[in-house]
Each structure stands twice: as C-alpha cells, then as structure tokens.
Design a protein around this motif. Structure first.
Motif, short mmCIF file in Angstrom:
data_model
loop_
_atom_site.label_atom_id
_atom_site.label_comp_id
_atom_site.label_asym_id
_atom_site.label_seq_id
_atom_site.Cartn_x
_atom_site.Cartn_y
_atom_site.Cartn_z
N PRO A 1 8.49 -8.70 25.69
CA PRO A 1 7.14 -8.16 25.43
C PRO A 1 7.09 -6.66 25.25
O PRO A 1 6.51 -6.16 24.31
N ILE A 2 7.69 -5.89 26.11
CA ILE A 2 7.55 -4.43 26.06
C ILE A 2 8.87 -3.78 25.65
O ILE A 2 8.92 -2.95 24.74
N LEU A 3 9.93 -4.18 26.32
CA LEU A 3 11.22 -3.60 26.01
C LEU A 3 11.69 -3.99 24.62
O LEU A 3 12.44 -3.24 23.96
N GLY A 4 11.21 -5.12 24.11
CA GLY A 4 11.65 -5.55 22.79
C GLY A 4 11.18 -4.65 21.67
O GLY A 4 11.75 -4.65 20.57
N ALA A 5 10.13 -3.84 21.89
CA ALA A 5 9.66 -2.92 20.86
C ALA A 5 10.67 -1.84 20.55
O ALA A 5 10.66 -1.25 19.46
N LEU A 6 11.59 -1.55 21.53
CA LEU A 6 12.62 -0.55 21.29
C LEU A 6 13.74 -1.08 20.42
O LEU A 6 14.59 -0.32 19.96
N PHE A 7 13.79 -2.36 20.22
CA PHE A 7 14.87 -2.98 19.46
C PHE A 7 14.31 -3.81 18.30
O PHE A 7 14.85 -4.86 17.95
N SER A 8 13.21 -3.34 17.71
CA SER A 8 12.59 -4.04 16.57
C SER A 8 11.89 -3.04 15.67
O SER A 8 11.62 -1.90 16.05
N SER A 9 11.60 -3.52 14.46
CA SER A 9 10.88 -2.70 13.47
C SER A 9 9.96 -3.62 12.67
O SER A 9 10.36 -4.72 12.26
N ARG A 10 8.73 -3.18 12.46
CA ARG A 10 7.73 -4.00 11.76
C ARG A 10 7.05 -3.14 10.69
O ARG A 10 6.79 -1.96 10.91
N GLU A 11 6.74 -3.80 9.57
CA GLU A 11 6.06 -3.11 8.45
C GLU A 11 5.09 -4.09 7.79
O GLU A 11 5.45 -5.24 7.51
N PHE A 12 3.88 -3.61 7.53
CA PHE A 12 2.83 -4.43 6.91
C PHE A 12 2.20 -3.61 5.78
O PHE A 12 1.71 -2.50 6.00
N ARG A 13 2.23 -4.19 4.55
CA ARG A 13 1.65 -3.53 3.38
C ARG A 13 0.66 -4.47 2.71
O ARG A 13 0.93 -5.66 2.56
N LYS A 14 -0.44 -3.90 2.24
CA LYS A 14 -1.46 -4.67 1.53
C LYS A 14 -2.06 -3.79 0.43
O LYS A 14 -2.52 -2.68 0.69
N ASN A 15 -2.04 -4.31 -0.80
CA ASN A 15 -2.60 -3.60 -1.95
C ASN A 15 -3.68 -4.46 -2.58
O ASN A 15 -3.48 -5.66 -2.83
N LEU A 16 -4.83 -3.88 -2.84
CA LEU A 16 -5.96 -4.57 -3.44
C LEU A 16 -6.44 -3.77 -4.64
O LEU A 16 -6.74 -2.57 -4.51
N THR A 17 -6.50 -4.42 -5.82
CA THR A 17 -6.90 -3.74 -7.05
C THR A 17 -8.02 -4.53 -7.72
O THR A 17 -7.92 -5.75 -7.86
N GLU A 18 -9.07 -3.82 -8.13
CA GLU A 18 -10.19 -4.41 -8.87
C GLU A 18 -10.38 -3.60 -10.14
O GLU A 18 -10.54 -2.38 -10.09
N LEU A 19 -10.36 -4.28 -11.29
CA LEU A 19 -10.48 -3.62 -12.58
C LEU A 19 -11.50 -4.38 -13.42
O LEU A 19 -11.43 -5.61 -13.52
N VAL A 20 -12.43 -3.66 -14.04
CA VAL A 20 -13.47 -4.25 -14.88
C VAL A 20 -13.59 -3.41 -16.15
O VAL A 20 -13.65 -2.18 -16.08
N VAL A 21 -13.61 -4.10 -17.31
CA VAL A 21 -13.82 -3.45 -18.61
C VAL A 21 -15.06 -4.07 -19.24
O VAL A 21 -15.09 -5.27 -19.50
N MET A 22 -16.08 -3.25 -19.50
CA MET A 22 -17.36 -3.73 -20.02
C MET A 22 -17.69 -2.97 -21.30
O MET A 22 -17.47 -1.76 -21.40
N VAL A 23 -18.21 -3.68 -22.32
CA VAL A 23 -18.56 -3.08 -23.60
C VAL A 23 -20.04 -3.33 -23.88
O VAL A 23 -20.59 -4.37 -23.51
N THR A 24 -20.66 -2.37 -24.57
CA THR A 24 -22.06 -2.47 -24.98
C THR A 24 -22.17 -1.90 -26.39
O THR A 24 -22.14 -0.69 -26.58
N PRO A 25 -22.29 -2.76 -27.42
CA PRO A 25 -22.45 -2.25 -28.80
C PRO A 25 -23.92 -2.11 -29.16
O PRO A 25 -24.78 -2.87 -28.69
N GLU A 26 -24.21 -1.15 -30.01
CA GLU A 26 -25.57 -0.92 -30.50
C GLU A 26 -25.52 -0.58 -31.98
O GLU A 26 -24.66 0.19 -32.42
N ILE A 27 -26.42 -1.18 -32.75
CA ILE A 27 -26.59 -0.82 -34.16
C ILE A 27 -27.42 0.46 -34.21
O ILE A 27 -28.54 0.50 -33.69
N VAL A 28 -26.89 1.50 -34.80
CA VAL A 28 -27.52 2.81 -34.73
C VAL A 28 -27.72 3.38 -36.12
O VAL A 28 -27.10 2.95 -37.10
N SER A 29 -28.60 4.35 -36.18
CA SER A 29 -28.83 5.14 -37.38
C SER A 29 -28.75 6.61 -36.98
O SER A 29 -28.82 6.94 -35.79
#
Length: 525
Positions: A420-448
């Motif tokens: 429980p306690i002494l084991g932390a001196l003889f171990s290594s832990r790593e936790f990684r988390k990546n979260l990506t959100e991407l949105v592409v939106m278009v709005t065309p208009e007929i113009v003069s």
C-alpha cells in the motif's frame, strides 16, 4: 492561211497593175479604191472589227425567300399557269408541279439554292433556305424547362439556343437535350438573377489534454561494503551509476555514486548525505487547452473557383544529386495557414451547390525532423473537402470531429510494488487523456455589390497614430479619431439609407441579397 497567200499573189500580178491604170483615170479612181477594200481585202477588215461583246439579261424580275425544313415541303401557288419550273441544286431542294398553278418545293439537305418558275413569258426566282427541323427540339425543351424562356434558331447546319433560364444546371440540361437533335449546337442562354455567392466559413476547434504522473527512483547506500544497499530504477526517472573508491582496498570497500546528476524528468529530488540516500520523484498533473477559430469569407461567381490563403510559406531543404556525383541542397516552400477554395453553382429556388475545401494548418516543431543540420517543422492540419447543396443564407455543418484518446501505464516491481505505501517507492504510473472537438460550418449567400452607404468602417480606419505625449507618457500605440473626423466620413445624404426602400414584393431594393431567379417568380405565382 493558204487562201490568204493566193489572194496576195493575184493582187501583185493582175489586180494591182490594173488598178494603177485605173487610178490614172480620174473617173475610175474612187470606184476602184472602194472595190479593192471591200472585195479583195475582206479578211483584213474582219480582223480589225473582231471584238467579243455580250449582254447579260437577269432571269428573275421578282425575288422571294422560302424557308423549308429538311424532309418537309412548301407550296407555291400562282395566279397564272406554270409553264416550267427548275431547281438550281436538286440535291438541296426539289421543285415539282402538282397542278397548273401550284408547285411543291421539298427540302432535301441543309443548304441554300434557288428555284425558278416561268408563266406566260414571265419568270420568278425564289431563294430557298433548307434548315433543320426544330419542332421536336422545341417540344423536348418545353418538357425539360416548362417555365424557361428559350428560343431555337437554325443557321445552316448549326442550331442556336438563346433565351433566359433560372440556373446553370437547367441550361446544361437544355444543351444536353439539344445535342440529341443536332450535332452542332451554340449556347447563347443567359442565367437570370444574381450569380455571385459570398461564402462564410467557420472552423472552430477545442483540444483538451490531461496528464497525471507519479514515480519514484532512489538509492540507499551503507557505510562500507558489508552494509545493505538498495536502488529503485523503475521508469528510469533519473540516471544512476555506482563506482568504487580510488586506491588499494585493505578493509571495507566503500561504494560511491559517481556521475549521478539530476536530469530533466524528475520534478522533486530529496537527498540525505549522512544516510547516503537519494530520492528522485516524478509527480506531475498537467492540463492543456487549445482553441483554434478561423472565419474566412470569400466571394465567387457561379461556376467559377475562388481561393483564399492567409498564412505563409516555410522552407524545406531537398537534397539533389549533381552531375558529378555530388550532392547539393535546394529549398522548396510549402504553404500553411488558413486556406479556402470553393466553387459555387446557383440553382433554382435560391439553392446553391458548393464544392468546398477549407483548411487550417500551423507549424508543429514537436513533429519536425532534422536534415543536414536543418530543422524542418511538421504541420498540424485540419482539412475537409466535400460538395453540398444548401439554400441561400442557410448554414450547414459540413464536417465535425470528436476524438477522445486515453492512455494509462503502470510500472511496478512484483511483490514489493504492490504494497500500500511502501510500494509507491517501487512503481511508476502515468495517465494521459486527449479530447478534441472540431466543427466546420459554411453559410453561403447570393450577393450583389454594395452601395457606398452600405459599407461600414474598415479595420484601422477609425484610429490614428498617437502624438509624443500619448505615446511616451500615456503608453498609447493608437488613438481613436476625433468625433468631427468620424462625422465627416459619414455617407452622403444623396444616397438612400441602407434597406430603406422595398419593391412590390416586399423585398428590400438595397439589401445585400440578390433578386430571385426568373423561374422562382413564375413557379410561386
């Protein structure tokens, strides 16, 4: 030629001496001269008057035009009985008499010719133009585009399609139908309404990263060779090495940690010199956030491709082999930044078909490589390409990305690392988390195009450079324009207010949006 020689000999031997005696007599002189010229020399007189002359008489007195389709006929009716008829080119048009006062002209092939009829010592000429038959083509076009204003014309072997349609797609369909009936078709169609499209693109990305690490390396040394020594190197947080003391060994052999230095991975290092104990701790909690927002706008004509780039170029060294077997380095440039390319096609009912390819890229030196002493960065790219159909002023999310990546690693020594306690001196832990959100939106208009009163203040036009007091004392790099200057730049009163007037349909005459297409107006009646 022989007759001419005999006449000359006779004149020398007989006639000339006789005329000489007659000339000496006055009463026979004139008569002899006339007789000699008219009887004995007729060939010479005829040779002097032999000049070719001709008189041209036009056949037709009245000329008329006849237009007849191929494999169809036209009836000519006269008030006098037709005595004779003739076609100058029977391979193009034929004419035959079907009654005393009627003649039938039949189109054989596309081209032009003349037909002539004679009646009561009179003649009449008709210019005949044999053209392609367009009745079936016009009926097919009416079925394909019942509300379009389209006309067809035949000029020799060419069919000309003219008129006004609501969109380019309908014009293509009409031309495809016309190609079935004729091999040579000229497109003179016009597209109704505004044909310029403004595209607004919004690319938004949010990327979050979470990192949690914990690991311990350490060593415990005794005072002499017979004592107990412990080393924990799980995860190799910090490099550790041992060495022996210099000189001869007589009793105990001391152990030294020669060359032990604190590296870049440990976040905490603890040392106890008297106990000969050193600890290297890696304990880290990291949260990262990345936001990317790009909003490129671009205007293009219907059917044309427009491109936009806001960024730059970075150099890439490329090794090249020379003719002598050596190597040389050339530089190529690659573009990066915010890029947009799209091709709009305005359809009926104010629909727009878009072929669009937006891209956002940035330099990423973490993914770079080194070539010949040059460091070439990598690119972090967000790119999409698609074709969609969307209404005027509507928005469409053409692409999106939700990516979640979780990685966890636990390293420990068997047995003692599970305590429980002494084991932390003889171990290594790593936790990684990546979260990506991407949105592409278009709005065309007929113009003069915009009127001057519809143009707002451009970026940077509402500020000016500071004076010395504002720059050095107040620290201002720019100052707003005085109110008087802002009022002087207001639009003239001669221009109507933006959106201030409307037509009979209730649409603003000064609006940015263009008018509805012709077919839209007819179909919505």
């Amino acid at each position: 030629m022989c007759g001419r020689v005999k006449d000359d000999a006779l004149s020398k031997r007989v006639i000339n001496p006789l005329l000489g005696r007659m000339f000496r007599r006055s009463r026979f002189r004139d008569f002899a001269l006339i007789a000699y010229l008219s009887v004995l020399w007729p060939s010479a007189a005829l040779a002097q008057n032999s000049v070719l002359e001709a008189t041209v008489h036009e056949i037709e007195k009245t000329r008329k035009w006849i237009h007849v389709p191929v494999n169809q006929s036209v009836l000519i009716e006269t008030n006098l009985p037709i005595a004779r008829q003739q076609s100058l080119s029977p391979a193009i048009a034929e004419i035959e008499s079907i009654s005393p006062t009627q003649a039938l002209v039949k189109g054989i092939a596309v081209g032009r010719t003349q037909v002539i009829i004679w009646a009561d010592d009179q003649q009449m000429t008709f210019d005949v133009s044999v053209e392609q038959e367009l009745g079936q083509l016009e009926e097919a076009i009416r079925r394909v585009a019942p509300h379009a204003d389209v006309q067809t014309h035949s000029i020799m072997s060419t069919v000309v399609i003219s008129g006004t349609v609501s969109d380019a797609r309908l014009a293509d369909r009409i031309m495809q139908v016309a190609a079935i009936f004729a091999t040579d078709v000229q497109n003179h169609l016009q597209i109704a309404g505004e044909q310029q499209v403004l595209l607004r693109v919004t690319m938004a990305e949010v990327s979050r990263s979470i990192l949690r690490q914990f690991g311990v390396n350490g060593l415990l040394l005794g005072e002499n060779f017979r004592d107990f020594q412990v080393l924990s190197n799980v995860g190799a947080i910090n490099p550790t090495s041992f060495g022996f003391g210099a000189g001869n060994i007589s009793n105990n052999i001391p152990l030294l940690t020669g060359g032990t230095a604190v590296g870049a991975n440990p976040t905490l290092s603890l040392g106890f010199p008297r106990v000969q104990m050193q600890l290297f701790v890696q304990a880290l909690r990291e949260n990262g956030l990345l936001k990317v927002l790009a909003e490129p706008n671009l205007v293009a004509l219907s059917g044309r491709t427009a491109s936009f780039l806001a960024g730059g170029e970075f150099p890439i060294p490329v090794p090249q082999t020379t003719g002598g077997g050596g190597n040389t380095i050339t530089i190529e440039f690659r573009e990066f930044g915010v890029r947009l390319a799209f091709t709009p096609i305005v359809l009926a009912n104010q629909n727009i078909r878009l072929n669009i390819a937006p891209e956002v890229s940035e330099l990423d030196f973490a993914r770079g490589v080194s070539i010949g002493g040059f460091t070439v960065p990598g690119l972090n790219v967000r790119r999409t390409e698609t074709t969609v159909e969307i209404g005027n002023g509507q928005s469409f999310v053409i692409s999106g990305l939700l990516s979640e990546n979780v990685r966890a690693v636990s390293t420990r020594l068997p047995g003692i690392g599970d305590l429980p306690i002494l084991g932390a001196l003889f171990s290594s832990r790593e936790f990684r988390k990546n979260l990506t959100e991407l949105v592409v939106m278009v709005t065309p208009e007929i113009v003069s195009p915009l009127n001057p009163d519809q143009i707002g203040v451009m970026p940077g036009f509402d500020v000016e450079d500071p004076d010395d007091w504002q720059l050095f004392a107040l620290g201002l790099l720019e100052r707003p324009l005085p109110e008087e200057a802002g009022e002087s730049s207001a639009p003239s009163e001669d221009w109507p207010a933006a959106g201030g007037s409307a037509d009979a349909e209730g649409r603003s005459t000064n609006a940015i949006l263009g008018p509805w297409g012709q077919s839209d107006f007819e179909e919505n009646q």
